[in-house]
Design an enzyme around this catalytic site. Structure first.
Site, PDB file in Angstrom:
ATOM      1  N   CYS A  46      16.053  68.345  38.973  1.00 52.53           N
ATOM      2  CA  CYS A  46      16.236  67.300  37.960  1.00 52.53           C
ATOM      3  C   CYS A  46      17.174  66.198  38.453  1.00 52.53           C
ATOM      4  O   CYS A  46      17.899  65.589  37.657  1.00 52.53           O
ATOM      5  CB  CYS A  46      16.748  67.867  36.637  1.00 52.53           C
ATOM      6  SG  CYS A  46      15.640  69.066  35.894  1.00 52.53           S
ATOM      7  N   HIS A  97      22.035  64.062  37.056  1.00 48.07           N
ATOM      8  CA  HIS A  97      20.912  64.851  36.544  1.00 48.07           C
ATOM      9  C   HIS A  97      20.080  63.923  35.651  1.00 48.07           C
ATOM     10  O   HIS A  97      20.627  63.010  35.021  1.00 48.07           O
ATOM     11  CB  HIS A  97      21.509  66.000  35.732  1.00 48.07           C
ATOM     12  CG  HIS A  97      20.533  67.044  35.261  1.00 48.07           C
ATOM     13  ND1 HIS A  97      19.669  66.823  34.215  1.00 48.07           N
ATOM     14  CD2 HIS A  97      20.307  68.314  35.679  1.00 48.07           C
ATOM     15  CE1 HIS A  97      18.947  67.923  34.012  1.00 48.07           C
ATOM     16  NE2 HIS A  97      19.307  68.838  34.892  1.00 48.07           N
ATOM     17  N   ASP A 121      29.491  64.209  32.196  1.00 51.86           N
ATOM     18  CA  ASP A 121      28.565  65.336  32.147  1.00 51.86           C
ATOM     19  C   ASP A 121      29.279  66.535  32.771  1.00 51.86           C
ATOM     20  O   ASP A 121      29.391  66.649  33.993  1.00 51.86           O
ATOM     21  CB  ASP A 121      27.283  64.989  32.920  1.00 51.86           C
ATOM     22  CG  ASP A 121      26.353  66.190  33.056  1.00 51.86           C
ATOM     23  OD1 ASP A 121      26.702  67.290  32.563  1.00 51.86           O
ATOM     24  OD2 ASP A 121      25.281  66.035  33.669  1.00 51.86           O
ATOM     25  N   LYS A 166      24.812  77.641  30.495  1.00 52.59           N
ATOM     26  CA  LYS A 166      25.304  77.589  31.872  1.00 52.59           C
ATOM     27  C   LYS A 166      26.696  78.213  31.992  1.00 52.59           C
ATOM     28  O   LYS A 166      27.271  78.268  33.063  1.00 52.59           O
ATOM     29  CB  LYS A 166      25.357  76.138  32.370  1.00 52.59           C
ATOM     30  CG  LYS A 166      23.973  75.499  32.544  1.00 52.59           C
ATOM     31  CD  LYS A 166      24.099  74.156  33.234  1.00 52.59           C
ATOM     32  CE  LYS A 166      22.896  73.262  33.038  1.00 52.59           C
ATOM     33  NZ  LYS A 166      21.679  73.725  33.710  1.00 52.59           N
ATOM     34  N   GLN A 195      28.354  71.285  34.846  1.00 50.11           N
ATOM     35  CA  GLN A 195      28.577  72.087  36.052  1.00 50.11           C
ATOM     36  C   GLN A 195      30.061  72.300  36.334  1.00 50.11           C
ATOM     37  O   GLN A 195      30.409  72.896  37.359  1.00 50.11           O
ATOM     38  CB  GLN A 195      27.903  71.420  37.261  1.00 50.11           C
ATOM     39  CG  GLN A 195      26.406  71.228  37.130  1.00 50.11           C
ATOM     40  CD  GLN A 195      25.622  72.537  37.171  1.00 50.11           C
ATOM     41  OE1 GLN A 195      26.102  73.552  37.689  1.00 50.11           O
ATOM     42  NE2 GLN A 195      24.417  72.530  36.632  1.00 50.11           N
TER      43      GLN A 195
END
Lengths: 430, 156
Positions: A386, A145, A220, A246, A223
């Site tokens: 993104c 991202h 990261d 999220k 997700q």
């Protein structure tokens, strides 16, 4: 804390998606011409259950005060609520509370680390391991991202270091052979799950390779944390980031995780109130982590809301969340694979893969397909999500992305597939 | 149905059979524009004879709305003066940014009135404007070049 009691979710043994949906008022609204909302954009932002909204409201109506300052009763209660949220979030991801820094979002978390590394050049010898200069390397992947790419491009620009990256294979996996780390690699930053393709890269192998050359790692986890069990301690990464909005929580709150000894050695990014130890006109010293990285009055009801979201997810059970989303993903992959002219960008099987499914339709631009889906009540994301370099890698400008959460239904996946057929029919391609 | 209101037949016709597509020589000004939210892009060239637009050619990657809007644009500006073309653009921009509140000027806009339905979808407005932005920028570049040539260096 009463906010805690409100947030408790009384689950049955079985995963009851209808019961879960009952907690999300927005899922029962209609859109466009009276179509039931089919929300398949949780990868961008998730919806929030009543328990999260109630916890925020209860905090603001009963306990609101600036945290970590003041000695009155409300200040005490607000500080307890804020720190209790930190503890529960830490427990969810296998960390200790002192290893969690609250930020505005994951993007700010990545920038905090990047600027702390910048500041290390002039912050004394204990910060040496974070400092970098010409000849040093930052390594990312082609599937990142922008939030885990642009801050590193900027850090390289400021310090003269070089940015390198692992490539992506044709089937959407990380190409581990595309890059060799070197003694000059200072940091390897990579996603836990591609926000476009759902790909879960081999974290253990990436961590092993980074350690071999003495590089730090940043995961990261935006997700991954909302969609299944994640234990940062056993993954062995040095840093990680994720966002509240999220994972059923509020926007305006995110987390930077850092191993305790690293946070203790790292210089601050934002400076000001709250993060100090001693202040004189001539100069200041700084508080231990996590306070060192939380300058100013922080977002408080948002932290409480995220704590409630974690309670909610924990009560449902992250294993069950993962199993439910896996079934949805498999249904989507199978359904889309049967449609002529549809190309899935990323893995077409559910191994090492999460619930973000992106695709293109021959002859129908993603924006146009998105418009047809929207007219059917389906909220899917269109564009490059993104992750522009990843799209360029596959020679495309834009994809349609469906992304799932614990509250989605199998019938909603079917509505998505129907919408793909309808897009082809409307634009006259088969 | 809302979808048909947005995707008028004129739009779909231009999308399937775009007018003046492809990049051609000679040209006087060129512009590359990109829509950062979706990655759609257009490279557009303008050829002028004095103040008259003699050709617009383009290479574009994008959705039906951006492709069709660029195709319609060429019909509206080729053979007309730069001034008239830019005032047509003003009418188009006004219509497309109106959220459907402004009655389109059919005399000025001709086929472009078909995009009135797009005005109700704010997320698609940039798609409809991509080609027009490139046209305005390309014309501006021609004029900059001209004024560079005409003005003595010390006057800049």
């Amino acid at each position: 804390m009463s906010a805690r009691a409100v947030a408790a979710y009384d689950v049955e043994q079985a995963f009851d998606v209808e019961k879960i949906r009952g907690d999300f008022a927005i899922l029962s609204r209609t859109v466009r011409e009276g179509r039931p909302l089919v929300y398949l954009d949780s990868g961008a932002t998730s919806q929030r259950p009543r328990q999260v909204l109630d916890a925020e409201r209860a905090f603001l109506e009963q306990h609101n005060a600036a945290v970590h300052r003041g000695a009155h009763q409300l200040a005490e209660e607000a500080t307890d609520a804020y720190e209790s949220a930190r503890s529960r979030i830490a427990a969810l991801i296998g960390a200790t509370p002192g290893e969690l820094v609250f930020t505005k979002n994951a993007t700010e978390g990545v920038n905090l680390l990047a600027y702390a590394m910048s500041n290390s050049a002039t912050a004394g010898s204990e910060c040496e391991r974070f400092a970098l200069g010409p000849g040093d390397e930052i390594v990312v992947t082609e599937m990142e991202h922008h939030a885990n790419l642009v801050p590193w491009q900027e850090l390289c620009r400021r310090t003269g270091a070089t940015l390198r990256w692992y490539g992506v294979t044709e089937d959407g996996r990380l190409d581990l052979d595309s890059l060799q780390l070197s003694e000059r690699t200072k940091l390897v930053a990579f996603t836990h799950q591609s926000n476009v393709m759902g790909t879960v890269p081999p974290v253990a192998e990436l961590v092993r390779r980074a350690r071999e050359v003495g590089a730090l790692t940043l995961l990261d986890a935006c997700q991954s944390v909302p969609h299944g069990p994640v234990d940062l301690g056993s993954l062995g990464v040095d840093f990680a980031v994720f966002s509240g909005h999220k994972m059923l929580g509020p926007s305006g709150i995110g987390v930077l995780y850092g191993r305790r000894e690293l946070l203790e050695a790292m210089p601050p990014f934002l400076t000001g109130g709250s993060m100090i130890e001693l202040v004189r006109m001539e100069g200041s010293s700084y508080a231990p982590p996590p306070q060192r990285f939380e300058a100013g009055v922080p977002m408080t009801s948002q932290a409480v809301g995220l704590g409630a979201a974690v309670d909610y997810l924990s009560a449902v059970g992250m294993d069950r969340v993962a199993a439910h989303e896996r079934a949805l993903t498999e249904r989507a992959l199978a359904g889309l694979s049967e449609v002529d002219g549809v190309r899935i960008i990323g893995p077409t099987d559910s191994e090492h893969r999460g619930g973000a499914v992106s695709f293109v339709i021959d002859g129908v631009h993603a924006h146009d397909a998105g418009q047809v889906l929207d007219s059917l009540g389906v909220a899917a994301r269109v564009g490059h999500h993104c992750a522009w370099p990843l799209h360029r890698r596959f020679g495309i400008a834009a994809t349609v992305r469906a992304s799932f959460a614990l509250y989605n239904l199998e019938s909603e996946v079917d509505t998505l597939i129907d919408g793909v057929h309808e897009s082809k029919r409307f634009f006259g391609v088969g | 149905m809302q979808l048909e209101q947005m995707y008028q037949e004129i739009i779909l016709d231009h999308y399937r059979n775009p007018h003046r597509r492809g990049l051609r020589e000679p040209y006087d000004g060129e512009s590359f524009q990109v829509n950062p939210t979706c990655g759609d892009e257009v490279t557009l060239r303008v050829a002028l004879d004095g103040d008259t637009v003699t050709d617009v050619s383009y290479d574009a990657m994008g959705c039906s709305i951006s492709q069709a809007a660029t195709s319609v644009l060429t019909d509206l500006v080729v053979g007309r003066t730069v001034g008239d073309s830019l005032s047509t653009m003003d009418s188009f921009v006004e219509m497309i940014q109106s959220r459907g509140e402004v009655e389109p000027d059919e005399d000025a806009l001709s086929d472009a009135v078909a995009f009135a339905g797009v005005a109700k979808y704010p997320a698609r407005v940039k798609c409809a404007l991509l080609g027009w932005m490139a046209f305005k920028d390309a014309v501006g570049r021609v004029r900059e070049d001209d004024s560079d040539a005409e003005q003595p260096v010390e006057a800049r």
